[in-house]
Design a protein around this motif. Structure first.
Motif, PDB file in Angstrom:
ATOM      1  N   LYS A 174      31.370  31.092  52.709  1.00  0.00           N
ATOM      2  CA  LYS A 174      31.296  32.426  52.091  1.00  0.00           C
ATOM      3  C   LYS A 174      32.391  33.094  52.082  1.00  0.00           C
ATOM      4  CE  LYS A 174      26.712  31.419  51.597  1.00  0.00           C
ATOM      5  NZ  LYS A 174      26.086  31.025  50.495  1.00  0.00           N
ATOM      6  N   TYR A 175      32.560  33.792  50.901  1.00  0.00           N
ATOM      7  CA  TYR A 175      33.552  34.699  50.367  1.00  0.00           C
ATOM      8  C   TYR A 175      33.266  35.908  51.183  1.00  0.00           C
ATOM      9  CZ  TYR A 175      35.978  38.305  47.648  1.00  0.00           C
ATOM     10  OH  TYR A 175      36.275  39.464  47.333  1.00  0.00           O
ATOM     11  N   VAL A 176      34.300  36.430  51.764  1.00  0.00           N
ATOM     12  CA  VAL A 176      34.343  37.773  52.645  1.00  0.00           C
ATOM     13  C   VAL A 176      34.971  38.977  51.812  1.00  0.00           C
ATOM     14  CG1 VAL A 176      34.840  38.819  54.801  1.00  0.00           C
ATOM     15  CG2 VAL A 176      34.374  36.595  54.756  1.00  0.00           C
ATOM     16  N   CYS A 177      36.237  38.816  51.432  1.00  0.00           N
ATOM     17  CA  CYS A 177      36.893  39.817  50.931  1.00  0.00           C
ATOM     18  C   CYS A 177      38.256  39.181  50.359  1.00  0.00           C
ATOM     19  CB  CYS A 177      37.287  41.006  51.961  1.00  0.00           C
ATOM     20  SG  CYS A 177      38.090  40.567  53.255  1.00  0.00           S
ATOM     21  N   ASP A 178      39.001  40.159  49.693  1.00  0.00           N
ATOM     22  CA  ASP A 178      40.500  39.883  49.162  1.00  0.00           C
ATOM     23  C   ASP A 178      41.252  40.936  49.036  1.00  0.00           C
ATOM     24  OD1 ASP A 178      39.270  41.069  47.074  1.00  0.00           O
ATOM     25  OD2 ASP A 178      40.086  39.592  45.608  1.00  0.00           O
ATOM     26  N   VAL A 179      42.565  40.761  49.078  1.00  0.00           N
ATOM     27  CA  VAL A 179      43.605  41.885  49.071  1.00  0.00           C
ATOM     28  C   VAL A 179      44.596  41.572  47.828  1.00  0.00           C
ATOM     29  CG1 VAL A 179      45.499  42.882  50.492  1.00  0.00           C
ATOM     30  CG2 VAL A 179      43.303  41.909  51.791  1.00  0.00           C
ATOM     31  N   THR A 180      44.495  42.588  47.082  1.00  0.00           N
ATOM     32  CA  THR A 180      45.098  42.430  45.884  1.00  0.00           C
ATOM     33  C   THR A 180      46.622  43.297  45.573  1.00  0.00           C
ATOM     34  OG1 THR A 180      43.639  43.712  44.731  1.00  0.00           O
ATOM     35  CG2 THR A 180      42.999  41.515  44.664  1.00  0.00           C
ATOM     36  N   TYR A 181      46.708  44.182  46.153  1.00  0.00           N
ATOM     37  CA  TYR A 181      47.745  45.209  45.971  1.00  0.00           C
ATOM     38  C   TYR A 181      48.488  45.674  47.406  1.00  0.00           C
ATOM     39  CZ  TYR A 181      44.268  49.110  46.674  1.00  0.00           C
ATOM     40  OH  TYR A 181      43.437  49.934  47.264  1.00  0.00           O
ATOM     41  N   ASP A 182      49.553  46.095  47.219  1.00  0.00           N
ATOM     42  CA  ASP A 182      50.516  46.581  48.607  1.00  0.00           C
ATOM     43  C   ASP A 182      49.942  47.745  48.996  1.00  0.00           C
ATOM     44  OD1 ASP A 182      52.806  46.483  50.170  1.00  0.00           O
ATOM     45  OD2 ASP A 182      53.183  48.294  49.053  1.00  0.00           O
ATOM     46  N   GLY A 183      49.573  47.915  50.394  1.00  0.00           N
ATOM     47  CA  GLY A 183      49.077  48.973  50.892  1.00  0.00           C
ATOM     48  C   GLY A 183      47.497  48.994  51.118  1.00  0.00           C
ATOM     49  N   GLN A 184      46.898  47.835  50.470  1.00  0.00           N
ATOM     50  CA  GLN A 184      45.464  47.891  50.441  1.00  0.00           C
ATOM     51  C   GLN A 184      44.847  47.685  51.861  1.00  0.00           C
ATOM     52  OE1 GLN A 184      43.575  45.189  47.858  1.00  0.00           O
ATOM     53  NE2 GLN A 184      41.351  45.678  48.431  1.00  0.00           N
ATOM     54  N   GLU A 185      44.005  48.391  52.463  1.00  0.00           N
ATOM     55  CA  GLU A 185      43.525  48.114  53.740  1.00  0.00           C
ATOM     56  C   GLU A 185      41.762  47.888  53.622  1.00  0.00           C
ATOM     57  OE1 GLU A 185      44.282  51.278  56.468  1.00  0.00           O
ATOM     58  OE2 GLU A 185      46.296  50.861  56.547  1.00  0.00           O
ATOM     59  N   VAL A 186      41.533  46.549  54.333  1.00  0.00           N
ATOM     60  CA  VAL A 186      40.236  46.170  54.160  1.00  0.00           C
ATOM     61  C   VAL A 186      39.660  45.851  55.606  1.00  0.00           C
ATOM     62  CG1 VAL A 186      38.542  44.294  53.433  1.00  0.00           C
ATOM     63  CG2 VAL A 186      40.465  45.009  51.753  1.00  0.00           C
ATOM     64  N   VAL A 187      38.671  46.332  55.998  1.00  0.00           N
ATOM     65  CA  VAL A 187      38.265  46.325  57.391  1.00  0.00           C
ATOM     66  C   VAL A 187      37.448  44.887  57.507  1.00  0.00           C
ATOM     67  CG1 VAL A 187      36.772  47.154  59.274  1.00  0.00           C
ATOM     68  CG2 VAL A 187      37.889  48.781  57.739  1.00  0.00           C
ATOM     69  N   LEU A 188      38.018  44.141  58.127  1.00  0.00           N
ATOM     70  CA  LEU A 188      37.422  42.814  58.306  1.00  0.00           C
ATOM     71  C   LEU A 188      36.249  42.645  59.327  1.00  0.00           C
ATOM     72  CD1 LEU A 188      37.425  39.734  57.478  1.00  0.00           C
ATOM     73  CD2 LEU A 188      39.305  39.411  59.098  1.00  0.00           C
ATOM     74  N   LEU A 189      36.517  43.136  60.490  1.00  0.00           N
ATOM     75  CA  LEU A 189      35.543  43.435  61.549  1.00  0.00           C
ATOM     76  C   LEU A 189      35.625  44.901  62.197  1.00  0.00           C
ATOM     77  CD1 LEU A 189      36.065  40.135  63.792  1.00  0.00           C
ATOM     78  CD2 LEU A 189      34.415  40.596  61.955  1.00  0.00           C
ATOM     79  N   LYS A 190      34.447  45.520  62.261  1.00  0.00           N
ATOM     80  CA  LYS A 190      34.441  46.915  62.589  1.00  0.00           C
ATOM     81  C   LYS A 190      34.301  46.885  64.123  1.00  0.00           C
ATOM     82  CE  LYS A 190      32.417  51.174  61.596  1.00  0.00           C
ATOM     83  NZ  LYS A 190      33.789  52.077  61.632  1.00  0.00           N
ATOM     84  N   GLY A 191      34.964  47.821  64.638  1.00  0.00           N
ATOM     85  CA  GLY A 191      35.012  47.940  66.265  1.00  0.00           C
ATOM     86  C   GLY A 191      33.558  48.701  66.631  1.00  0.00           C
ATOM     87  N   GLY A 192      33.167  48.365  67.766  1.00  0.00           N
ATOM     88  CA  GLY A 192      31.815  48.896  68.407  1.00  0.00           C
ATOM     89  C   GLY A 192      32.311  50.321  68.582  1.00  0.00           C
TER      90      GLY A 192
END
Length: 391
Positions: free
Chosen positions: A106-124
């Motif tokens: 399954k598709y999760v996310c993508d990163v398209t530009y410099d400096g973009q931050e995407v939280v893949l797994l959030k800490g407890g």
């Protein structure tokens, strides 16, 4: 290809940090024997965060980093001391990286530009100490919260190159020669099929110090959308291009037929790619005379711009750059670019084909999910106990 420095997909195990447990502590000091609860909260666990970095153009730096772990949150202490927050784990990836779940595809996310931050797994989140549970009717609570557990996932990072113009053609159509003639890129050029085994980018200089990026990908053969030849491995690199430049040699028997075959492969791979602007370049025209070129113009498609070029002699290259620049900056192409950036649809990954590609590359898919440190952390988490402390 296994020895190449160009790595466009990797499979890694990611784990966020668990939250620290809250403290159950009752304050007992001189002259204040009933001081009440003062247990502090546990710290939050660190998250796993993807970060776009334009200094990377390949996933080579992640090929042997198969485990990414964020820090766990610290436990709360007496005197309302808050536990330390776990440090985040950042994964720097090149722009154009897409993330899939390795188990389901399954598709999760993508990163398209410099400096973009995407939280893949959030800490407890950290657990609350007993100080947070005090009330008028329960002035000395003897319980606290454990922290939230960690999250883990095995993901596939897949790179899709970002370029203005993508070259589409059969092997030995002159794609690498054109890139070397228009830019300072020096891809491998030889007189046999599939000399280009990895994509390469070239910056094409235009008038008034303007420029655009051209992507050279390995040749496509009939049936590539079904995995033949280099198959789907490199077709994905032209999904993000604003403009597609189809290249057909001038000495072919039927220019229009070869163009239709290439177009059909893109249609089978991703029908949305047919909405991109297209230009057809007939290459190797230094082998043709003027009379033959005029005859071939009658057999070319009528719905797209067509230009006859020769990368060796420079014939038609300025005309080609003018056409590409005009199409890239046309109003309809700008609108499509904006829409595609916001609503780009990523299909779920076919895991059977992915494992076949990994086997061809000699990659080992076995990932050790737990080590001794992880097992100790889990046992400590399960044996969570609260003790009343006193001074």
């Amino acid at each position: 290809m296994a020895e190449s420095n160009f790595v466009d997909y990797v499979k890694i195990y990611c784990r966020s940090g668990k939250g620290g447990k809250g403290s159950m502590h009752l304050r007992h000091v001189k002259y204040n024997p009933n001081g009440g609860p003062d247990g502090g909260d546990g710290g939050n666990g660190g998250s796993v965060i993807l970060r776009g970095n334009h200094n990377y153009w390949t996933l080579l730096h992640l090929r042997y980093e198969r485990h990414v772990r964020a820090e766990h949150g610290g436990n709360g202490g007496r005197d309302k001391c808050h536990g330390t927050n776990g440090k985040h784990a950042y994964i720097d990836v090149p722009c154009g990286t897409v993330v899939y779940d390795a188990e389901t595809g399954k598709y999760v996310c993508d990163v398209t530009y410099d400096g973009q931050e995407v939280v893949l797994l959030k800490g407890g989140r950290g657990g609350l100490g007993n100080f947070q549970f005090r009330t008028a009717t329960n002035q000395a609570p003897r319980y606290a919260q454990p922290g939230e557990p960690m999250q883990e996932m095995t993901v596939i990072l897949e790179l899709k190159l970002l370029a203005d113009v993508g070259l589409v053609g059969f092997p030995n159509a002159g794609k690498s020669t054109l890139v070397s003639a228009l830019s300072n890129a020096r891809p491998k050029i030889a007189n046999y099929p599939f000399t280009t085994m990895e994509p390469s980018l070239g910056i094409v200089a235009y008038r008034d110090n303007k420029s655009f990026v051209m992507a050279d990908i390995p040749g496509i053969i009939e049936g590539a959308s079904e995995g033949k030849g280099l198959g789907l491995r490199f077709l994905r690199h032209i999904e993000r291009n604003s403009l597609l430049l189809f290249m057909v040699p001038g000495d072919t028997d039927d220019i229009k037929n070869e163009y239709e075959i290439l177009l059909n492969e893109l249609r089978n791979f991703n029908p949305e790619m047919l909405g991109k602007h297209r230009v057809l370049a007939v290459t190797k025209c230094d082998l043709l005379d003027e009379e033959l070129i005029e005859m071939l113009k009658e057999t070319t498609p009528d719905d797209i711009p067509v230009v006859f070029i020769s990368a060796v002699t420079g014939q038609g290259l300025n005309e080609l750059k003018d056409i590409l620049w005009k199409e890239l900056n046309s109003e309809s192409n700008k609108i499509q670019g904006v829409i595609a950036e916001d609503t780009l649809v990523h299909r779920d990954k076919d895991m059977t084909r992915f494992y076949a590609e990994m086997a061809d590359e000699g990659e080992d898919d076995d990932i050790e999910y737990l080590d001794d440190e992880d097992i100790e952390d889990i046992e400590d988490f399960e044996d969570f106990e609260y003790e009343e402390e006193s001074e």
